[in-house]
Design an enzyme around this catalytic site. Structure first.
Site, PDB file in Angstrom:
ATOM      1  N   GLU A   6       1.201  40.964 -36.478  1.00 59.32           N
ATOM      2  CA  GLU A   6       0.461  41.931 -37.305  1.00 59.32           C
ATOM      3  C   GLU A   6      -0.384  42.935 -36.510  1.00 59.32           C
ATOM      4  OE1 GLU A   6      -1.732  39.480 -40.049  1.00 59.32           O
ATOM      5  OE2 GLU A   6       0.065  38.844 -41.091  1.00 59.32           O
ATOM      6  N   GLU A  13       8.620  34.086 -42.882  1.00 58.19           N
ATOM      7  CA  GLU A  13       7.593  33.398 -43.695  1.00 58.19           C
ATOM      8  C   GLU A  13       7.923  33.607 -45.165  1.00 58.19           C
ATOM      9  OE1 GLU A  13       3.610  34.476 -42.426  1.00 58.19           O
ATOM     10  OE2 GLU A  13       4.205  34.620 -40.343  1.00 58.19           O
TER      11      GLU A  13
HETATM   12  C1  GLA Z   1       0.402  35.505 -42.139  1.00 60.87           C
HETATM   13  C2  GLA Z   1       0.497  34.645 -40.902  1.00 60.87           C
HETATM   14  C3  GLA Z   1       0.793  33.199 -41.225  1.00 60.87           C
HETATM   15  C4  GLA Z   1      -0.001  32.701 -42.405  1.00 60.87           C
HETATM   16  C5  GLA Z   1       0.213  33.613 -43.576  1.00 60.87           C
HETATM   17  C6  GLA Z   1      -0.565  33.163 -44.776  1.00 60.87           C
HETATM   18  O1  GLA Z   1       1.592  35.890 -42.627  1.00 60.87           O
HETATM   19  O2  GLA Z   1       1.448  35.115 -39.993  1.00 60.87           O
HETATM   20  O3  GLA Z   1       0.492  32.426 -40.098  1.00 60.87           O
HETATM   21  O4  GLA Z   1      -1.352  32.620 -42.060  1.00 60.87           O
HETATM   22  O5  GLA Z   1      -0.253  34.882 -43.206  1.00 60.87           O
HETATM   23  O6  GLA Z   1      -0.558  31.817 -44.941  1.00 60.87           O
END
Ligand code: GLA
Length: 378
Positions: free
Chosen positions: A162, A267
């Site tokens: 990020e 994710e």
């Molecule tokens: C982001 C992070 C993850 C997690 C999610 C929310 O996407 O990369 O590690 O913390 O947020 O759970």
């Protein structure tokens, strides 16, 4: 009548054999990792309880369904190294052992991020900002310590998480403020030095949005132009019913793969709840009306919503399946609905249903449609 010993043996043998056949054949539930074996890895993010195998039904899902794991939290800086007094690797070691025991592709998440990194990392002795050289040295030390410890055992790393804002510009974080834009290149260089065989990834959310993917493309090209190793980009895939559109997602996959890097959904989950940022932090118990609007399914997901979710999952997996040569892994952020962070974000205390397995650890209709994507294409 006295049965001859060899007959008894034969009967016992047959019974044992049929039990084995039944174990394999009567357990008709297919496994995602087998069905998608020719396409890409199928992963799950594990929480601490799952790493320590404390819930047998969840362990059973993980070992049967997935061939890759990512730690939800235990490899984050704040967990490994919360204060300058030293590292605690207990849970992280356990996570890696679990993956090895089950022959899984083990993902390390994450080395350099602005969030879940303790404040001391960015501070000097007077609690002001530290300087570039000190922060770079801390970053290098952290990467060498963590990547070095699991060298040859963790197969791929989310090196930077990020780093870009919604417009694709550098996000204004302490890493950027104190070190400058090249903190990203440095992180990848250090990770490569620490384990030359590990795959290295850039990971971010909203990577299907054109404004953001322009920035990701720039970032990848910049590393490539400098001769720095980057193997893949991770699209976090925290999605909902209204976003992304199928067209936007497909366009992004094509753009990233043209850079010559692997594309991963890292994710994934699909929230069924209204996405209401304006209520972030709200106490939804305040009024019954608000509660109903924001948390519409506290006691179970109605059939038509299950079907809507199943259809949407199938549409996304059809795209993944079609572009299997560009996609190397799809990881779900959680094992069953009760594990998902979406129950508590952007508002705490809701009941969401974003994964393929329900709170009872049974597969949902969405599981079946995801399996069918491959079976009908055969
Ligand atoms: C982001 C992070 C993850 C997690 C999610 C929310 O996407 O990369 O590690 O913390 O947020 O759970």
């Amino acid at each position: 009548m006295k049965l001859h010993k060899s007959v008894i043996n034969a009967v016992v043998c047959l019974a044992a054999l049929s039990a084995v056949v039944c174990l394999a054949g009567c357990d008709a539930q297919p496994a995602l990792k087998d069905v998608y074996a020719r396409d890409f890895l199928i992963g799950a993010a594990l929480n601490r309880e799952q790493i320590y195998e404390q819930v047998p039904a969840e362990t059973a899902i993980v070992t049967k369904q997935f061939n890759s794991i990512t730690p939800e939290n235990v490899l984050k800086w704040e967990k490994l190294y919360p204060d300058p007094n030293g590292y605690n690797f207990d849970a992280a070691d356990k996570f890696v052992e679990f993956g090895e025991k089950n022959n899984m592709f083990i993902v390390g998440h994450t080395l350099v991020w602005h969030y879940q990194t303790p404040g001391w990392v960015f501070q000097d002795a007077d609690s002001g900002d530290t300087d570039r050289e000190t922060l770079l040295a801390r970053m290098k030390d952290h990467i060498f310590t963590v990547v070095g410890r699991y060298k040859g055992r963790i197969h791929g790393w989310d090196v930077v998480n990020e780093a870009l804002d919604p417009n694709g510009n550098m996000r204004n974080t302490k890493w950027f403020e104190i070190i400058g834009e090249d903190y990203i290149a440095k992180a990848f260089e250090y990770a490569h030095e620490a384990d030359p065989n590990a795959e290295l990834y850039y990971n971010d959310f909203d990577m299907w949005k054109p404004s953001k993917f322009a920035g990701v493309v720039r970032l990848v090209k910049d590393l490539q132009a400098k001769g720095i190793r980057i193997d893949g980009v991770g699209m976090q895939a925290h999605w909902g019913f209204d976003y992304p559109s199928l067209e936007e997602l497909e366009a992004a996959i094509l753009v990233y793969s043209q850079l010559g890097v692997k594309v991963m959904m890292t994710e994934m989950e699909m929230s069924v709840l209204p996405y209401v940022r304006k209520y972030t932090g709200a106490d939804i118990t305040e009024t019954a009306e608000l509660q109903k609007e924001l948390n519409p399914y506290p006691d179970g997901l109605p059939t038509e919503m299950q079907e809507k979710l199943a259809k949407r999952y199938a549409q996304f997996f059809s795209i993944f399946h079609r572009h299997a040569d560009r996609i190397s892994r799809v990881t779900f952020w959680g094992v069953q609905d009760g594990n998902s962070w979406r129950n508590n974000w952007p508002i705490r205390g809701r009941t969401d249903y974003p994964l393929l397995f329900g709170r009872d650890c049974k597969p949902k209709p969405a599981f079946d449609t995801v399996i069918k994507v491959v079976q009908t294409d055969k």
